[in-house]
Design a protein around this motif. Sequence first.
Motif, short mmCIF file in Angstrom:
data_model
loop_
_atom_site.label_atom_id
_atom_site.label_comp_id
_atom_site.label_asym_id
_atom_site.label_seq_id
_atom_site.Cartn_x
_atom_site.Cartn_y
_atom_site.Cartn_z
N GLN A 4 1.02 -1.37 0.03
CA GLN A 4 0.02 0.05 -0.18
C GLN A 4 0.89 1.38 -0.01
O GLN A 4 1.82 1.29 0.82
CB GLN A 4 -0.94 0.07 1.04
CG GLN A 4 -1.84 -1.12 1.33
CD GLN A 4 -2.79 -1.36 0.33
OE1 GLN A 4 -3.52 -0.37 -0.07
NE2 GLN A 4 -2.95 -2.48 -0.21
N ALA A 5 0.43 2.06 -0.90
CA ALA A 5 1.33 3.41 -0.80
C ALA A 5 0.70 4.42 0.21
O ALA A 5 -0.66 4.32 0.49
CB ALA A 5 1.06 4.05 -2.16
N LYS A 6 1.49 4.93 0.95
CA LYS A 6 1.33 6.01 2.15
C LYS A 6 1.56 7.33 1.89
O LYS A 6 2.72 7.45 1.38
CB LYS A 6 1.58 5.45 3.38
CG LYS A 6 1.43 3.93 3.74
CD LYS A 6 1.98 3.80 4.84
CE LYS A 6 1.46 2.17 5.44
NZ LYS A 6 2.15 1.63 6.91
N PRO A 7 0.51 8.14 1.88
CA PRO A 7 0.99 9.83 1.92
C PRO A 7 2.33 10.10 2.47
O PRO A 7 2.59 9.37 3.69
CB PRO A 7 -0.38 10.51 2.34
CG PRO A 7 -1.30 9.53 2.08
CD PRO A 7 -0.64 8.13 2.69
N ALA A 8 3.12 10.89 2.10
CA ALA A 8 4.44 11.29 2.56
C ALA A 8 4.49 12.42 3.26
O ALA A 8 5.61 12.68 3.57
CB ALA A 8 5.53 11.06 1.44
N GLY A 9 3.34 13.23 3.39
CA GLY A 9 3.53 14.35 4.26
C GLY A 9 3.39 15.69 3.41
O GLY A 9 4.01 16.54 3.71
N GLY A 10 2.58 15.56 2.27
CA GLY A 10 2.50 16.63 1.45
C GLY A 10 1.24 17.32 1.45
O GLY A 10 0.65 16.83 2.28
N ARG A 11 1.14 18.43 0.79
CA ARG A 11 -0.24 19.19 0.79
C ARG A 11 -1.44 18.37 0.36
O ARG A 11 -2.57 18.78 0.63
CB ARG A 11 -0.05 20.48 0.04
CG ARG A 11 0.96 21.52 0.47
CD ARG A 11 0.96 22.70 -0.41
NE ARG A 11 1.87 23.64 0.05
CZ ARG A 11 2.22 24.80 -0.46
NH1 ARG A 11 1.33 25.40 -1.63
NH2 ARG A 11 2.90 25.63 0.04
N ALA A 12 -1.09 17.56 -0.38
CA ALA A 12 -2.45 16.77 -0.84
C ALA A 12 -2.80 15.54 0.10
O ALA A 12 -3.57 14.66 -0.44
CB ALA A 12 -1.99 16.15 -2.48
N ASP A 13 -2.30 15.31 1.21
CA ASP A 13 -2.32 14.18 2.06
C ASP A 13 -3.88 14.00 2.55
O ASP A 13 -4.44 12.92 2.43
CB ASP A 13 -1.51 14.24 3.22
CG ASP A 13 -0.35 13.73 3.08
OD1 ASP A 13 0.16 13.40 1.77
OD2 ASP A 13 0.47 13.67 4.08
N ALA A 14 -4.65 15.29 2.70
CA ALA A 14 -5.81 14.91 3.12
C ALA A 14 -6.87 14.36 1.87
O ALA A 14 -7.85 13.80 2.23
CB ALA A 14 -6.59 16.42 3.58
N PHE A 15 -6.67 15.03 0.76
CA PHE A 15 -6.97 14.32 -0.50
C PHE A 15 -6.92 12.90 -0.65
O PHE A 15 -7.79 12.01 -0.86
CB PHE A 15 -6.88 15.25 -1.67
CG PHE A 15 -7.48 14.62 -2.96
CD1 PHE A 15 -8.96 14.81 -3.28
CD2 PHE A 15 -6.70 13.99 -4.00
CE1 PHE A 15 -9.45 14.39 -4.38
CE2 PHE A 15 -7.03 13.57 -5.07
CZ PHE A 15 -8.57 13.77 -5.32
N LEU A 16 -5.62 12.58 -0.61
CA LEU A 16 -5.47 11.22 -0.61
C LEU A 16 -6.05 10.30 0.36
O LEU A 16 -6.18 9.05 -0.13
CB LEU A 16 -3.87 11.02 -0.62
CG LEU A 16 -3.15 11.65 -1.95
CD1 LEU A 16 -1.32 11.67 -1.64
CD2 LEU A 16 -3.49 11.22 -3.20
#
Length: 211
Positions: A4-16
């Motif tokens: 599973q890919a996990k968000p890396a702490g960017g601005r798009a995290d909430a969307f992802l």
Amino acid sequence: MGTQAKPAGGRADAFLKTIAERRTVYALTKKSSIPDERVVEIVQHAVLHSPTAFNSQSNRVVVLFGENHSRLWDIVAESLRKILPAEQFEGMVGKVRSFQAGYLTILYFVDTKVVKGLEEQFQAYAANFAPWAQQSIGMLQSNVWVALEKEGLGASLQHYSNLIEAEVRKVYNIPEEWSMVSQQPVGVPAEGWKAPEKDSKPLEETVKVFH
């Protein structure tokens, strides 16, 4: 369970995160977590900003609340009754009623008049415009679905178009050139509903990266 890919702490995290939380929900209730006006606002925003080939704006949407929502699923049930043996119909109608138990339904269409106009205007790309329109309506459906999930609503995508399109066109005064793609029942998920775990193929098999 696949990688599973996990968000890396960017601005798009909430969307992802919301993309990951969006699931097909069949256990719906006749409740909404937001006002009807907010639902319409979400749909309108998604229609305005979901991409279409050549900015053709070929996507069309109908939002059904209240009795109009319930009637849609009566149409589906009656259409199934006409083509299925009694024992098969009894097995299918419960699923239809679970969609009717929701709060609203969103219908998605492609305007074939727009598509045909593009085919005539840009003949070198003529064979591509119908598939491009389907890709666009897919993006619109996803955008609406993710936004509804963010607002606390559950949904699914259903595909009874071939059975109900003629009757829906008549009942809701839908233009002849609008071709129905899908039906999306929406509502607050039933108490106790929990998204099942999803098995995914390893990302190493599905995504290739070249630097």
